[in-house]
Scaffold this active site. Sequence first.
Site, mmCIF file in Angstrom:
data_model
loop_
_atom_site.group_PDB
_atom_site.id
_atom_site.type_symbol
_atom_site.label_atom_id
_atom_site.label_comp_id
_atom_site.label_asym_id
_atom_site.label_seq_id
_atom_site.Cartn_x
_atom_site.Cartn_y
_atom_site.Cartn_z
ATOM 1 N N ASN A 3 24.208 26.992 50.373
ATOM 2 C CA ASN A 3 25.402 26.972 51.231
ATOM 3 C C ASN A 3 25.872 28.390 51.554
ATOM 4 O OD1 ASN A 3 26.622 27.871 48.907
ATOM 5 N ND2 ASN A 3 28.231 26.336 48.859
ATOM 6 N N THR B 133 27.359 32.680 47.905
ATOM 7 C CA THR B 133 27.066 34.030 47.391
ATOM 8 C C THR B 133 25.679 34.501 47.809
ATOM 9 O OG1 THR B 133 26.280 33.122 45.275
ATOM 10 C CG2 THR B 133 28.577 33.827 45.352
ATOM 11 N N GLY B 134 24.857 33.612 48.333
ATOM 12 C CA GLY B 134 23.514 33.983 48.796
ATOM 13 C C GLY B 134 23.572 34.613 50.175
ATOM 14 N N TYR C 19 20.298 11.766 31.682
ATOM 15 C CA TYR C 19 19.342 11.177 32.632
ATOM 16 C C TYR C 19 17.958 11.037 31.996
ATOM 17 C CZ TYR C 19 21.957 10.939 37.045
ATOM 18 O OH TYR C 19 22.828 10.592 38.050
ATOM 19 N N TYR D 52 32.724 28.021 34.342
ATOM 20 C CA TYR D 52 31.281 28.297 34.390
ATOM 21 C C TYR D 52 30.588 27.763 33.135
ATOM 22 C CZ TYR D 52 26.962 31.045 34.914
ATOM 23 O OH TYR D 52 25.643 31.449 35.030
ATOM 24 N N ASN E 205 23.650 15.157 41.600
ATOM 25 C CA ASN E 205 22.917 14.847 42.844
ATOM 26 C C ASN E 205 21.431 15.145 42.709
ATOM 27 O OD1 ASN E 205 24.934 13.857 44.437
ATOM 28 N ND2 ASN E 205 25.578 15.875 45.170
ATOM 29 N N LEU F 62 19.315 25.862 40.902
ATOM 30 C CA LEU F 62 19.919 27.178 40.644
ATOM 31 C C LEU F 62 21.271 27.350 41.330
ATOM 32 C CD1 LEU F 62 16.917 27.711 39.824
ATOM 33 C CD2 LEU F 62 17.139 29.964 40.815
HETATM 34 P P1 NAD Z 1 23.560 34.176 42.981
HETATM 35 O O1 NAD Z 1 25.037 34.075 43.137
HETATM 36 O O2 NAD Z 1 22.873 35.347 43.585
HETATM 37 O O3 NAD Z 1 22.852 32.867 43.502
HETATM 38 C C1 NAD Z 1 23.454 31.589 43.506
HETATM 39 C C2 NAD Z 1 23.039 30.879 44.793
HETATM 40 O O4 NAD Z 1 23.569 29.540 44.782
HETATM 41 C C3 NAD Z 1 23.590 31.558 46.046
HETATM 42 O O5 NAD Z 1 22.578 31.662 47.020
HETATM 43 C C4 NAD Z 1 24.719 30.632 46.502
HETATM 44 O O6 NAD Z 1 24.947 30.728 47.886
HETATM 45 C C5 NAD Z 1 24.183 29.282 46.055
HETATM 46 N N1 NAD Z 1 25.235 28.269 45.837
HETATM 47 C C6 NAD Z 1 26.367 28.403 45.089
HETATM 48 N N2 NAD Z 1 27.086 27.260 45.135
HETATM 49 C C7 NAD Z 1 26.388 26.382 45.926
HETATM 50 C C8 NAD Z 1 26.608 25.052 46.360
HETATM 51 N N3 NAD Z 1 27.699 24.366 46.000
HETATM 52 N N4 NAD Z 1 25.670 24.476 47.168
HETATM 53 C C9 NAD Z 1 24.569 25.158 47.557
HETATM 54 N N5 NAD Z 1 24.303 26.429 47.186
HETATM 55 C C10 NAD Z 1 25.209 27.030 46.371
HETATM 56 O O7 NAD Z 1 23.294 34.111 41.393
HETATM 57 P P2 NAD Z 1 21.931 34.268 40.579
HETATM 58 O O8 NAD Z 1 22.106 35.398 39.653
HETATM 59 O O9 NAD Z 1 20.776 34.236 41.503
HETATM 60 O O10 NAD Z 1 21.960 32.937 39.698
HETATM 61 C C11 NAD Z 1 21.197 31.800 40.036
HETATM 62 C C12 NAD Z 1 21.310 30.752 38.936
HETATM 63 O O11 NAD Z 1 20.855 31.278 37.691
HETATM 64 C C13 NAD Z 1 22.733 30.240 38.705
HETATM 65 O O12 NAD Z 1 22.692 28.850 38.447
HETATM 66 C C14 NAD Z 1 23.168 30.972 37.455
HETATM 67 O O13 NAD Z 1 24.119 30.244 36.717
HETATM 68 C C15 NAD Z 1 21.856 31.114 36.702
HETATM 69 N N6 NAD Z 1 21.905 32.285 35.796
HETATM 70 C C16 NAD Z 1 21.781 33.552 36.275
HETATM 71 C C17 NAD Z 1 21.851 34.627 35.416
HETATM 72 C C18 NAD Z 1 21.699 36.054 35.881
HETATM 73 O O14 NAD Z 1 21.835 36.975 35.046
HETATM 74 N N7 NAD Z 1 21.399 36.352 37.113
HETATM 75 C C19 NAD Z 1 22.063 34.412 34.045
HETATM 76 C C20 NAD Z 1 22.221 33.099 33.609
HETATM 77 C C21 NAD Z 1 22.106 32.035 34.486
#
Ligand code: NAD
Length: 314
Positions: A35, A38-39, A160, A146, A100, A74
């Site tokens: 969506n 943050t991407g 599930y 979070y 979902n 993710l």
């Molecule tokens: P990021 O913010 O760069 O990426 C998250 C992505 O999810 C973004 O592209 C954002 O637009 C999308 N998003 C958020 N809410 C959404 C929604 N409701 N519907 C559709 N898309 C949605 O963060 P990241 O660092 O790439 O993290 C990715 C995943 O890995 C996350 O689930 C995060 O919890 C997990 N994670 C990351 C880290 C890290 O250090 N980077 C550590 C632990 C866990």
Amino acid sequence: MLMAEVLVTGGAGFIGSHLCERLIQEGYQVICLDNFSTGKLQNINHLFQSKLFKLYPHDVIRQTSLRAKYYFNLACPASPVHYQTDPVRTIQTSVYGTDNILKQALEADGVVIQASTSEIYGDPLEHPQTEDYWGNVNPIGLRSCYNEGKRLAEALCFAYQRQYGVNIKVVRIFNTYGPRMNENDGRVIPNFFLQAIRNDDITIYGDGQQTRSFCFISDLVAGLIKTMHARDDFTGPVNLGNPYEITILELAEKIIKITHSHSKITFKQLPQDDPKVRCPNIDKARKELVWNPQISLDDGLEETWLYYKKIFNK
Ligand code: NAD
Ligand code: UDP
């Protein structure tokens, strides 16, 4: 109905975009669902050259019908700054979004690889953290949208799996960094690089003695792919991270050195419930996935610095 071999929710984010890229290199047909909260489109623009890549702009909170063999879930803001901006939405993303995806995997007989986090251990009382540690989480604190959201997402995955036999694999990701991490993301490595580039003060929250263990993005992606190929009855949870632990003060000094910056270090208030230590025990990943991170913090920071230099024309 859209069909793919692999669906990556959050595929336009930092980790997701690297994962999509690697999956395409390996010949998988990939749909990226995002969506763009943050991407960024820039993270995935280069992937449109491949016929294997499709974008599905969508919010994971809303139901959809997407058939895939593998579902990497993710989608979720990961930076404390972002996930605390709209905490209700953060919880909904983790809970409704994961529900979902699990429903879709149940219908399609697919495998769900759930991106969980070291945050589920909270401010840990056991160190380093093994997967059988239950954590020390403040359920009503600023970080709870979070960490409690991600804990419930894990619980949903296992519900599930037990109730409907869905094939799940839960990975607990520890702090990961590298190119494409948004410079305004608010997390410590992009913050310090941005401040160093501008010769602004480097802001350490607290006294800088809190620790983290940083994993380079290519290592993390290799771990995610190994998890995807793990045997059917491997559900996790499994820690993925680099066990090299460092204080935030040491990290600041390293970044000042790499960037040859004139920045000075300043100390600001420590945010509520900021974990004092964090380091993964990765014995399980080493044994079950035959995975071990390869990139040292120094090498990974150098590569990340090359990326930030390029985007800031330095
Ligand atoms: P990021 O913010 O760069 O990426 C998250 C992505 O999810 C973004 O592209 C954002 O637009 C999308 N998003 C958020 N809410 C959404 C929604 N409701 N519907 C559709 N898309 C949605 O963060 P990241 O660092 O790439 O993290 C990715 C995943 O890995 C996350 O689930 C995060 O919890 C997990 N994670 C990351 C880290 C890290 O250090 N980077 C550590 C632990 C866990
Ligand atoms: N931090 C800091 N200065 C910053 C950003 C973060 O000192 O500009 C600290 C933060 O308080 C935490 C650590 O660095 O102790 C890692 O923070 P980050 O937001 O990257 O992720 P976390 O591991 O807390 O989720």
